[in-house]
Design a protein around this motif. Sequence first.
Motif, PDB file in Angstrom:
ATOM      1  N   LYS A   1       0.734  -1.320  -0.079  1.00 42.62           N
ATOM      2  CA  LYS A   1      -0.108  -0.113  -0.029  1.00 42.62           C
ATOM      3  C   LYS A   1       0.946   1.467  -0.133  1.00 42.62           C
ATOM      4  CE  LYS A   1      -4.528   1.262   1.822  1.00 42.62           C
ATOM      5  NZ  LYS A   1      -5.509   1.262   2.770  1.00 42.62           N
ATOM      6  N   TRP A   2       0.589   2.133  -0.799  1.00 42.49           N
ATOM      7  CA  TRP A   2       1.274   3.506  -0.870  1.00 42.49           C
ATOM      8  C   TRP A   2       0.040   4.630  -0.758  1.00 42.49           C
ATOM      9  CZ3 TRP A   2       6.245   4.698  -3.456  1.00 42.49           C
ATOM     10  CH2 TRP A   2       6.897   3.325  -3.417  1.00 42.49           C
ATOM     11  N   TYR A   3       0.679   5.854  -0.301  1.00 42.15           N
ATOM     12  CA  TYR A   3      -0.109   6.921  -0.202  1.00 42.15           C
ATOM     13  C   TYR A   3       0.407   8.213  -0.833  1.00 42.15           C
ATOM     14  CZ  TYR A   3      -3.124   5.132   3.533  1.00 42.15           C
ATOM     15  OH  TYR A   3      -4.117   4.153   4.019  1.00 42.15           O
ATOM     16  N   ALA A   4      -0.337   8.950  -1.411  1.00 37.25           N
ATOM     17  CA  ALA A   4       0.286  10.274  -2.167  1.00 37.25           C
ATOM     18  C   ALA A   4      -0.833  11.221  -1.969  1.00 37.25           C
ATOM     19  CB  ALA A   4       0.201  10.211  -3.509  1.00 37.25           C
ATOM     20  N   LYS A   5      -0.164  12.563  -1.747  1.00 37.60           N
ATOM     21  CA  LYS A   5      -1.014  13.756  -1.506  1.00 37.60           C
ATOM     22  C   LYS A   5      -2.046  13.990  -2.575  1.00 37.60           C
ATOM     23  CE  LYS A   5       2.020  17.102  -1.110  1.00 37.60           C
ATOM     24  NZ  LYS A   5       2.697  17.996  -1.128  1.00 37.60           N
ATOM     25  N   CYS A   6      -3.045  14.341  -2.211  1.00 37.91           N
ATOM     26  CA  CYS A   6      -4.222  14.930  -3.155  1.00 37.91           C
ATOM     27  C   CYS A   6      -4.131  16.427  -3.285  1.00 37.91           C
ATOM     28  CB  CYS A   6      -5.519  14.603  -2.443  1.00 37.91           C
ATOM     29  SG  CYS A   6      -6.156  12.901  -2.265  1.00 37.91           S
ATOM     30  N   HIS A   7      -4.567  16.890  -4.588  1.00 41.52           N
ATOM     31  CA  HIS A   7      -4.467  18.212  -4.814  1.00 41.52           C
ATOM     32  C   HIS A   7      -5.766  18.647  -4.766  1.00 41.52           C
ATOM     33  CE1 HIS A   7       0.090  17.856  -5.372  1.00 41.52           C
ATOM     34  NE2 HIS A   7      -0.432  16.445  -6.049  1.00 41.52           N
ATOM     35  N   SER A   8      -6.740  18.325  -5.192  1.00 43.83           N
ATOM     36  CA  SER A   8      -8.037  19.041  -5.192  1.00 43.83           C
ATOM     37  C   SER A   8      -9.134  18.215  -4.611  1.00 43.83           C
ATOM     38  CB  SER A   8      -8.379  19.830  -6.692  1.00 43.83           C
ATOM     39  OG  SER A   8      -8.269  18.503  -7.576  1.00 43.83           O
ATOM     40  N   CYS A   9      -9.077  17.347  -3.805  1.00 40.39           N
ATOM     41  CA  CYS A   9      -9.774  16.376  -3.030  1.00 40.39           C
ATOM     42  C   CYS A   9     -10.199  17.201  -1.766  1.00 40.39           C
ATOM     43  CB  CYS A   9      -9.550  15.237  -2.846  1.00 40.39           C
ATOM     44  SG  CYS A   9      -9.127  14.154  -4.371  1.00 40.39           S
ATOM     45  N   SER A  10     -11.522  16.782  -1.396  1.00 38.24           N
ATOM     46  CA  SER A  10     -12.143  17.223   0.005  1.00 38.24           C
ATOM     47  C   SER A  10     -12.773  15.640   0.312  1.00 38.24           C
ATOM     48  CB  SER A  10     -13.129  18.275  -0.201  1.00 38.24           C
ATOM     49  OG  SER A  10     -14.214  17.737  -1.057  1.00 38.24           O
ATOM     50  N   SER A  11     -13.602  16.140   1.686  1.00 42.07           N
ATOM     51  CA  SER A  11     -14.080  14.558   2.129  1.00 42.07           C
ATOM     52  C   SER A  11     -15.133  14.204   1.380  1.00 42.07           C
ATOM     53  CB  SER A  11     -14.285  14.727   3.698  1.00 42.07           C
ATOM     54  OG  SER A  11     -15.043  16.190   3.654  1.00 42.07           O
ATOM     55  N   ASP A  12     -15.828  15.011   0.555  1.00 45.76           N
ATOM     56  CA  ASP A  12     -17.157  14.746  -0.071  1.00 45.76           C
ATOM     57  C   ASP A  12     -16.826  14.356  -1.405  1.00 45.76           C
ATOM     58  OD1 ASP A  12     -18.194  15.986   2.198  1.00 45.76           O
ATOM     59  OD2 ASP A  12     -18.176  18.014   1.266  1.00 45.76           O
ATOM     60  N   ASN A  13     -15.680  15.216  -2.236  1.00 48.48           N
ATOM     61  CA  ASN A  13     -15.173  14.932  -3.283  1.00 48.48           C
ATOM     62  C   ASN A  13     -13.697  14.244  -3.639  1.00 48.48           C
ATOM     63  OD1 ASN A  13     -15.310  15.006  -6.235  1.00 48.48           O
ATOM     64  ND2 ASN A  13     -15.030  17.225  -6.248  1.00 48.48           N
ATOM     65  N   HIS A  14     -14.169  13.033  -3.546  1.00 46.78           N
ATOM     66  CA  HIS A  14     -12.719  12.235  -3.719  1.00 46.78           C
ATOM     67  C   HIS A  14     -12.460  11.537  -4.818  1.00 46.78           C
ATOM     68  CE1 HIS A  14      -9.278  10.540  -0.685  1.00 46.78           C
ATOM     69  NE2 HIS A  14      -8.948  11.147  -1.557  1.00 46.78           N
ATOM     70  N   LEU A  15     -11.912  12.207  -5.884  1.00 46.48           N
ATOM     71  CA  LEU A  15     -11.857  11.683  -7.002  1.00 46.48           C
ATOM     72  C   LEU A  15     -10.111  11.325  -7.577  1.00 46.48           C
ATOM     73  CD1 LEU A  15     -14.389  12.406  -9.596  1.00 46.48           C
ATOM     74  CD2 LEU A  15     -13.723  10.255  -8.986  1.00 46.48           C
ATOM     75  N   ASP A  16      -9.858  10.173  -7.490  1.00 46.48           N
ATOM     76  CA  ASP A  16      -8.483  10.229  -8.070  1.00 46.48           C
ATOM     77  C   ASP A  16      -8.575   9.084  -9.119  1.00 46.48           C
ATOM     78  OD1 ASP A  16      -6.722  11.701  -6.107  1.00 46.48           O
ATOM     79  OD2 ASP A  16      -7.953  10.226  -4.675  1.00 46.48           O
ATOM     80  N   SER A  17      -8.973   9.617 -10.272  1.00 46.71           N
ATOM     81  CA  SER A  17      -8.949   8.670 -11.480  1.00 46.71           C
ATOM     82  C   SER A  17      -7.501   8.988 -12.277  1.00 46.71           C
ATOM     83  CB  SER A  17     -10.228   9.067 -12.227  1.00 46.71           C
ATOM     84  OG  SER A  17     -10.114  10.489 -12.672  1.00 46.71           O
ATOM     85  N   HIS A  18      -6.617   9.708 -11.636  1.00 49.95           N
ATOM     86  CA  HIS A  18      -5.319   9.584 -12.231  1.00 49.95           C
ATOM     87  C   HIS A  18      -4.522   8.449 -12.277  1.00 49.95           C
ATOM     88  CE1 HIS A  18      -4.443  11.249  -8.303  1.00 49.95           C
ATOM     89  NE2 HIS A  18      -3.193  10.370  -8.553  1.00 49.95           N
ATOM     90  N   PRO A  19      -3.828   8.266 -13.258  1.00 44.47           N
ATOM     91  CA  PRO A  19      -2.900   6.868 -13.076  1.00 44.47           C
ATOM     92  C   PRO A  19      -1.720   7.243 -12.290  1.00 44.47           C
ATOM     93  CG  PRO A  19      -2.692   8.056 -15.329  1.00 44.47           C
ATOM     94  CD  PRO A  19      -3.452   8.728 -14.709  1.00 44.47           C
ATOM     95  N   HIS A  20      -1.117   6.018 -11.731  1.00 42.33           N
ATOM     96  CA  HIS A  20       0.185   6.076 -11.189  1.00 42.33           C
ATOM     97  C   HIS A  20       1.276   5.401 -12.033  1.00 42.33           C
ATOM     98  CE1 HIS A  20      -2.796   6.661  -7.683  1.00 42.33           C
ATOM     99  NE2 HIS A  20      -2.062   7.637  -7.321  1.00 42.33           N
ATOM    100  N   PHE A  21       2.509   5.945 -11.725  1.00 44.18           N
ATOM    101  CA  PHE A  21       3.507   5.510 -12.435  1.00 44.18           C
ATOM    102  C   PHE A  21       4.510   4.899 -11.664  1.00 44.18           C
ATOM    103  CE2 PHE A  21       7.801   5.307 -14.378  1.00 44.18           C
ATOM    104  CZ  PHE A  21       7.463   4.933 -15.778  1.00 44.18           C
ATOM    105  N   GLN A  22       4.827   3.633 -11.757  1.00 44.90           N
ATOM    106  CA  GLN A  22       6.021   2.957 -10.838  1.00 44.90           C
ATOM    107  C   GLN A  22       7.022   2.489 -11.649  1.00 44.90           C
ATOM    108  OE1 GLN A  22       5.246  -0.521  -8.557  1.00 44.90           O
ATOM    109  NE2 GLN A  22       6.662   0.223  -7.215  1.00 44.90           N
ATOM    110  N   CYS A  23       8.249   3.179 -11.388  1.00 38.24           N
ATOM    111  CA  CYS A  23       9.664   2.679 -12.000  1.00 38.24           C
ATOM    112  C   CYS A  23      10.239   1.339 -11.614  1.00 38.24           C
ATOM    113  CB  CYS A  23      10.513   3.880 -11.607  1.00 38.24           C
ATOM    114  SG  CYS A  23      12.262   3.406 -12.441  1.00 38.24           S
TER     115      CYS A  23
END
Length: 127
Positions: A65-87
């Motif tokens: 499990k990994w965590y990353a900072k959200c940039h424009s999320c709030s508790s009501d609007n949590h949408l992280d549909s961006h992809p992640h890249f692992q080297c």
Amino acid sequence: MGIIRKTKSVELLLDIFSQNSNALSVVNLVKKTKNQMNKTTVYRILERMESEGVVHSFNDINGNKWYAKCHSCSSDNHLDSHPHFQCKDCGAIECLSVEIAIPKVPNFQIDSAEIMLVGTCRNCSIV
Ligand SMILES: [Zn+2]
Ligand SMILES: [Zn+2]
């Protein structure tokens, strides 16, 4: 940041996230904070930070499990549909700020999607 009480432990974790633009694995976060708090506290705070829309979590290619900072999320609007890249060389993961369209599939309601792109990061591709 709403209902999260800003205890020393919360502040320490927030500090770590603000100093790292890349994602951080739970294992790594526990290691970084092991002199200040125990594992259970780290897990609990991370869960609270996630439900507040401060961070988001995902699993890497090995199931950690990994965590990353959200940039424009709030508790009501949590949408992280961006992809992640692992080297695959250094193991670092970063959030990619590109939009990926989640396809609509008839008769299936899609709530979330996790997209992990794997390859070589800019640091490792320099020979
Ligand atoms: Zn790399
Ligand atoms: Zn992300």
